[in-house]
Scaffold this motif. Structure first.
Motif, PDB file in Angstrom:
ATOM      1  N   TYR A 120       0.827  -1.205   0.141  1.00  0.00           N
ATOM      2  CA  TYR A 120       0.083   0.179   0.055  1.00  0.00           C
ATOM      3  C   TYR A 120       0.826   1.289  -0.048  1.00  0.00           C
ATOM      4  O   TYR A 120       1.359   1.513   1.072  1.00  0.00           O
ATOM      5  CB  TYR A 120      -0.909   0.145   1.077  1.00  0.00           C
ATOM      6  N   CYS A 121       0.771   1.887  -1.038  1.00  0.00           N
ATOM      7  CA  CYS A 121       1.658   3.378  -1.228  1.00  0.00           C
ATOM      8  C   CYS A 121       0.754   4.432  -0.582  1.00  0.00           C
ATOM      9  O   CYS A 121      -0.398   4.517  -0.933  1.00  0.00           O
ATOM     10  CB  CYS A 121       2.163   3.613  -2.515  1.00  0.00           C
ATOM     11  N   VAL A 122       1.478   5.336   0.058  1.00  0.00           N
ATOM     12  CA  VAL A 122       0.867   6.504   0.431  1.00  0.00           C
ATOM     13  C   VAL A 122       0.270   7.347  -0.528  1.00  0.00           C
ATOM     14  O   VAL A 122      -0.698   7.913  -0.307  1.00  0.00           O
ATOM     15  CB  VAL A 122       1.932   7.163   1.414  1.00  0.00           C
ATOM     16  N   GLU A 123       0.787   7.033  -1.783  1.00  0.00           N
ATOM     17  CA  GLU A 123       0.208   7.912  -2.980  1.00  0.00           C
ATOM     18  C   GLU A 123      -1.109   7.552  -3.397  1.00  0.00           C
ATOM     19  O   GLU A 123      -2.034   8.162  -4.318  1.00  0.00           O
ATOM     20  CB  GLU A 123       1.127   7.839  -4.303  1.00  0.00           C
ATOM     21  N   GLY A 124      -1.724   6.142  -2.908  1.00  0.00           N
ATOM     22  CA  GLY A 124      -2.926   5.581  -3.413  1.00  0.00           C
ATOM     23  C   GLY A 124      -2.722   4.458  -4.159  1.00  0.00           C
ATOM     24  O   GLY A 124      -4.036   3.835  -4.670  1.00  0.00           O
ATOM     25  N   TRP A 125      -1.567   3.877  -4.634  1.00  0.00           N
ATOM     26  CA  TRP A 125      -1.544   2.712  -5.607  1.00  0.00           C
ATOM     27  C   TRP A 125      -1.215   1.519  -4.628  1.00  0.00           C
ATOM     28  O   TRP A 125      -0.680   1.664  -3.550  1.00  0.00           O
ATOM     29  CB  TRP A 125      -0.664   2.836  -6.705  1.00  0.00           C
ATOM     30  N   THR A 126      -1.745   0.389  -5.257  1.00  0.00           N
ATOM     31  CA  THR A 126      -1.365  -0.859  -4.422  1.00  0.00           C
ATOM     32  C   THR A 126      -0.706  -1.851  -5.502  1.00  0.00           C
ATOM     33  O   THR A 126      -0.900  -1.616  -6.648  1.00  0.00           O
ATOM     34  CB  THR A 126      -2.678  -1.756  -4.082  1.00  0.00           C
ATOM     35  N   ALA A 127       0.058  -2.549  -5.169  1.00  0.00           N
ATOM     36  CA  ALA A 127       0.843  -3.355  -6.215  1.00  0.00           C
ATOM     37  C   ALA A 127       0.728  -4.750  -5.227  1.00  0.00           C
ATOM     38  O   ALA A 127       1.168  -5.006  -4.124  1.00  0.00           O
ATOM     39  CB  ALA A 127       1.910  -3.014  -6.458  1.00  0.00           C
ATOM     40  N   LEU A 202       2.058   1.683   5.375  1.00  0.00           N
ATOM     41  CA  LEU A 202       2.067   2.263   4.272  1.00  0.00           C
ATOM     42  C   LEU A 202       3.635   2.111   3.841  1.00  0.00           C
ATOM     43  O   LEU A 202       4.589   1.754   4.419  1.00  0.00           O
ATOM     44  CB  LEU A 202       1.952   3.703   4.134  1.00  0.00           C
ATOM     45  N   TYR A 229       4.621  13.501   6.689  1.00  0.00           N
ATOM     46  CA  TYR A 229       3.783  12.293   6.720  1.00  0.00           C
ATOM     47  C   TYR A 229       3.632  11.688   7.914  1.00  0.00           C
ATOM     48  O   TYR A 229       4.254  11.686   8.846  1.00  0.00           O
ATOM     49  CB  TYR A 229       4.404  11.128   5.583  1.00  0.00           C
ATOM     50  N   GLU A 230       2.541  10.944   7.934  1.00  0.00           N
ATOM     51  CA  GLU A 230       2.001  10.457   9.271  1.00  0.00           C
ATOM     52  C   GLU A 230       3.085   9.581  10.021  1.00  0.00           C
ATOM     53  O   GLU A 230       3.598   8.929   9.186  1.00  0.00           O
ATOM     54  CB  GLU A 230       0.711   9.801   9.263  1.00  0.00           C
ATOM     55  N   TYR A 232       2.661   7.520  12.208  1.00  0.00           N
ATOM     56  CA  TYR A 232       2.114   5.929  12.369  1.00  0.00           C
ATOM     57  C   TYR A 232       2.047   5.293  10.904  1.00  0.00           C
ATOM     58  O   TYR A 232       2.418   4.045  10.628  1.00  0.00           O
ATOM     59  CB  TYR A 232       0.658   5.990  12.923  1.00  0.00           C
ATOM     60  N   GLY A 234      -0.238   3.602   9.407  1.00  0.00           N
ATOM     61  CA  GLY A 234      -0.618   2.235   9.093  1.00  0.00           C
ATOM     62  C   GLY A 234      -1.752   2.179   8.280  1.00  0.00           C
ATOM     63  O   GLY A 234      -2.410   3.056   7.851  1.00  0.00           O
ATOM     64  N   THR A 235      -2.116   0.738   7.908  1.00  0.00           N
ATOM     65  CA  THR A 235      -3.244   0.453   6.809  1.00  0.00           C
ATOM     66  C   THR A 235      -4.240  -0.308   7.578  1.00  0.00           C
ATOM     67  O   THR A 235      -4.152  -0.935   8.582  1.00  0.00           O
ATOM     68  CB  THR A 235      -2.592  -0.405   5.837  1.00  0.00           C
TER      69      THR A 235
END
Lengths: 235, 358
Positions: A120-127, A202, A229-230, A232, A234-235
Motif C-alpha cells: 500500500y503506497c501512501v500515494e494511493g496505488w497498490t501492487a 504504508l 507524513y504521518e 504511524y 498504518g493500513t
C-alpha cells in the motif's frame, strides 16, 4: 436590513477570497499544531484498531510483482559495496538482552515466511507482490527485546533513510525482514540485500537497504515522518 | 427579529443547530474535497500497478491544481485526516438533532414524492404553469436533502475502507477491495459535489431568501418560490393584493402531505398574524374548489395573467385559497383554487380547465 445584507455579502466575498487564496496552498501555518494534534489522536484510534490477527492477502495472482515500482532517496539505486563498507550484516540492537549481527547467510538459515501481499503506497496505488524473509518478531525473540522497547527503528544505508515503528506493528506476523522477492534475491531496486516489508504499514514505513533494527523505548521519527507524513502510517 | 417581523411576517424555518451544522459542513466538506483531490493527484487513477481499470475514462489525468488544497500530499493528508472528524461529528450532530427534534419528517420520502418531483420538473421546463404546492421543501429539494446524509455515511465508510484496508479488511472487502473502495469514495465525493453545486445554484437562482433563513433562521413565506411562482433565474414579484391575502395564509398545514398535517411547524399558534379560523380550516380540503363549474370559467383569466408575464402565483393551499377569496379579486381567487385542486390529487382538473379556457 441593508447593512446586514451588505455585511453578509462582504463576509461571503471575504470567505470566497480566503478559499481562493487557500487553493493549492498548505493552509494557514497557525493550524499546523492542530493538525499535528489530530494526527496523534488518529494514531490512538489506529492503535486501538490494530490486531495481530488482521492479515492481508493479495487477491490477484496474475499481476504479482510485475509492476512493483521502485524508489530510493539516493541519486542512484544504493548498492552495498563490500570493498568500501566490509561485508554486509544486519545489526539487531538497542533495548535487547543479546544484540545480534546477522549475515545474509545467517538470515537465510532462520525460519522464513513467504507471503503474497499488497503493497500500500501512501500515494494511493497498490501492487501485489511476493516477499520471503524472517519475521521481525523472530528477530525480537532471538535478540531478547526488553519490555520497555515500545518502538523499533529500521535504519538503512540509503542516505540515512530510516523509519521508526510502534512495536505492535513491528511484531505483526506479516512484518518481515525480507531478502527475497518473487523467489529471487532482492535486486538493488528493491532494497538489496534486505529490507522491511509489511502490509500493515504504508510503503514509506518499509525501510529498504536495511542495516540496523534498533529496539527503543522512545520513537525516533523517520525520513518521511519528519517531513510531514504521518508517523504511524498504518493500513 | 422584531424589525423583520414588522416588514414581513416570517417564520422560524431552521433551528440554530441545523444552521450551525450546515455552515460547519460547508467548511469541512470544502476542505475535505480540496484535500482529497490533492491526495488523488498523487496517483490520479484507480488501476492497480500492472493492471487496468475498467470504469474511469480519465485514468492518469490529474485534477487542476486550483481545485486542490493542502499544497502537497502529506499536507493534504494531514488536513484530510483532521477534517474528517469535524465532518463526521458535525454530520452525526445534525442527524441526531433532526431525529430527536422531528425535522427528519421534512426529508423522509413519502408516497407521491416521485409524482411531485415530476411535477416540479415539468414546472421548471415550462410544461406546467404554476408552481406545484409544497411543504418546507419542494419534492426535488427534498430528495436531495434526503440523499445527502446517506452519501455522507457512504463517504465515511468508503473512506474508512481505504484508510485501514488491512485492519478493517472486511469493510474494504464489502466495497469490492481497496481499488474499488477508493473508486466509490471518489464517486460519492463527485456526487456530493454535483448536488452541492446544484444546491448553491438553486439557492441563488430560485430562492435567495433561503440563504437568509440559513443564517438568521427566518423565512418570509410570502416570498417563497411557490408564492412567486419562481423558476430558476426567473423570479416574479407578486401583486401586492395577493401579498396581503397570502400573508395571512398558513403554510405547512397539510403541505404536500395531502391534508395530514406536518405537525411540528407552521402551527397557527406560532403565527400571530393568522386568524383563529385558520386552525379550523387546517388540513381540510377546500369544499368549493373541486367543482369544475366553479373553476372552469376562471382559468382563462389565469392563462391571461401568465401570458402577460405577471406573476400570479399560485397559492395552493386550501386555506390560502379561502383567504385569497377575501382579499384578492375574484379571478385570482378562483385561479388559486384551480391550483389547489391540482394539489389535491386531481391534475386532470387543471388540464380540463385549460381546455375549457381555450
Amino acid at each position: 436590513m441593508m447593512d446586514r445584507r451588505r455585511f453578509l455579502a462582504l463576509g461571503g466575498l471575504g470567505a470566497a477570497a480566503l478559499i481562493a487564496e487557500a487553493c493549492d496552498s498548505r493552509g494557514p501555518k497557525s493550524v499546523l499544531p492542530v493538525l499535528r494534534w489530530a494526527e496523534r489522536r488518529n494514531e490512538g484510534v489506529e492503535r486501538v484498531l490494530f490486531r495481530h490477527t488482521s492479515m492481508d492477502h493479495a487477491a490477484s495472482e496474475r499481476s504479482v510483482g510485475r509492476k512493483m515500482p521502485s524508489y530510493y532517496i539516493s541519486h542512484a539505486p544504493p548498492v552495498w559495496d563490500p570493498a568500501v563498507r566490509g561485508a554486509w550484516a544486519l545489526e539487531v540492537g538497542g533495548a535487547v538482552r543479546k544484540p545480534l549481527r546477522l549475515t545474509l547467510e545467517d538470515l537465510a538459515k532462520l525460519p522464513r515466511v513467504t507471503q503474497r501481499i499488497n503493497h500500500y503506497c501512501v500515494e494511493g496505488w497498490t501492487a501485489a507482490t511476493q516477499f520471503t524473509g524472517v519475521r521481525v518478531s523472530t528477530l525480537a525473540r532471538l535478540a531478547g527485546a526488553t519490555p520497555d522497547a515500545g518502538y523499533v527503528d529500521f535504519q538503512s544505508f540509503d542516505d540515512g533513510y530510516h523509519e521508526s515503528w510502534d512495536i505492535d506493528s513491528a511484531l505483526h506476523p506479516q512484518t518481515l525482514v525480507a531478502f527475497m522477492r518473487e523467489g529471487r534475491p532482492l535486486s538493488s531496486w528493491y532494497g538489496a540485500p534486505a529490507r522491511v516489508h509489511s502490509p500493515v504499514k504504508l510503503g514509506y514505513k518499509n525501510t529498504k537497504y536495511l542495516t540496523k533494527v534498533v529496539f527503543m523505548p522512545q520513537r525516533n521519527g523517520g525520513y518521511w515522518s519528519d517531513k510531514g507524513y504521518e508517523w504511524y502510517g498504518g493500513t | 427579529m422584531a424589525a423583520t417581523l414588522a416588514e414581513h411576517p416570517t417564520e422560524k424555518r431552521h433551528h440554530w443547530i441545523v444552521r450551525a451544522t450546515h455552515w460547519v459542513n460547508v467548511v469541512a466538506l470544502t476542505l475535505m474535497v480540496g484535500s482529497g483531490l490533492r491526495i488523488f493527484n498523487a496517483y490520479p487513477m484507480f488501476a492497480r500497478k500492472g493492471e487496468t481499470f475498467c470504469c474511469w475514462p480519465w485514468e492518469g489525468h490529474a485534477i487542476p491544481k486550483w481545485l486542490t488544497f493542502g499544497g502537497w500530499l502529506a499536507g493534504a493528508r494531514n488536513w484530510h485526516f483532521a477534517m474528517m472528524w469535524v465532518l463526521a461529528v458535525n454530520g452525526a450532530v445534525y442527524l441526531a438533532f433532526i431525529w430527536l427534534h422531528g425535522e427528519w419528517r421534512d426529508l423522509a420520502p413519502r408516497r407521491g414524492d416521485v409524482r411531485d418531483a415530476w411535477e416540479m420538473i415539468k414546472f421548471y421546463l415550462f410544461v406546467r404553469k404554476t408552481h406545484p404546492h409544497q411543504g418546507k421543501h419542494n419534492a426535488l429539494q427534498k430528495s436531495v436533502y434526503f440523499a445527502l446524509p446517506w452519501l455522507g455515511v457512504l463517504a465515511v465508510l468508503t473512506g474508512l475502507a481505504i484508510w485501514k484496508p488491512v485492519q478493517l479488511a472486511p469493510l474494504t472487502a464489502l466495497f469490492g477491495g481497496y481499488v474499488w473502495a477508493r473508486y466509490w469514495h471518489f464517486l460519492v465525493m463527485l456526487t456530493l459535489v454535483l448536488l452541492g453545486l446544484g444546491h448553491v445554484f438553486m439557492v441563488f437562482a430560485v430562492d435567495p431568501q433561503s440563504l437568509r433563513s440559513m443564517v438568521t433562521g427566518h423565512y418570509d413565506e410570502s416570498r417563497s418560490p411557490e408564492a412567486l411562482n419562481a423558476r430558476p433565474l426567473l423570479r416574479f414579484r407578486p401583486r401586492p393584493v395577493m401579498t396581503i391575502g397570502r400573508g395571512q395564509g398558513d403554510r405547512g398545514q397539510g403541505t404536500g402531505e395531502r391534508g395530514q398535517g406536518t405537525g411540528d411547524r407552521g402551527q397557527p399558534a406560532d403565527r400571530p398574524s393568522a386568524p383563529a379560523a385558520m386552525a379550523a380550516d387546517a388540513g381540510k380540503p377546500p369544499p368549493p374548489s373541486d367543482h369544475p363549474a366553479f373553476s372552469a370559467p376562471a382559468v382563462g383569466t389565469q392563462r391571461d395573467v401568465d401570458a402577460s408575464g405577471d406573476a400570479d402565483s399560485s397559492a395552493g393551499d386550501a386555506d390560502r385559497a379561502a383567504h385569497a377569496t377575501v382579499a384578492a379579486p375574484p379571478s385570482v381567487a378562483v385561479d388559486a383554487e384551480v391550483d389547489a385542486g391540482e394539489t389535491e390529487d386531481a391534475p386532470e382538473l387543471g388540464d380540463s380547465g385549460k381546455e375549457a379556457g381555450r
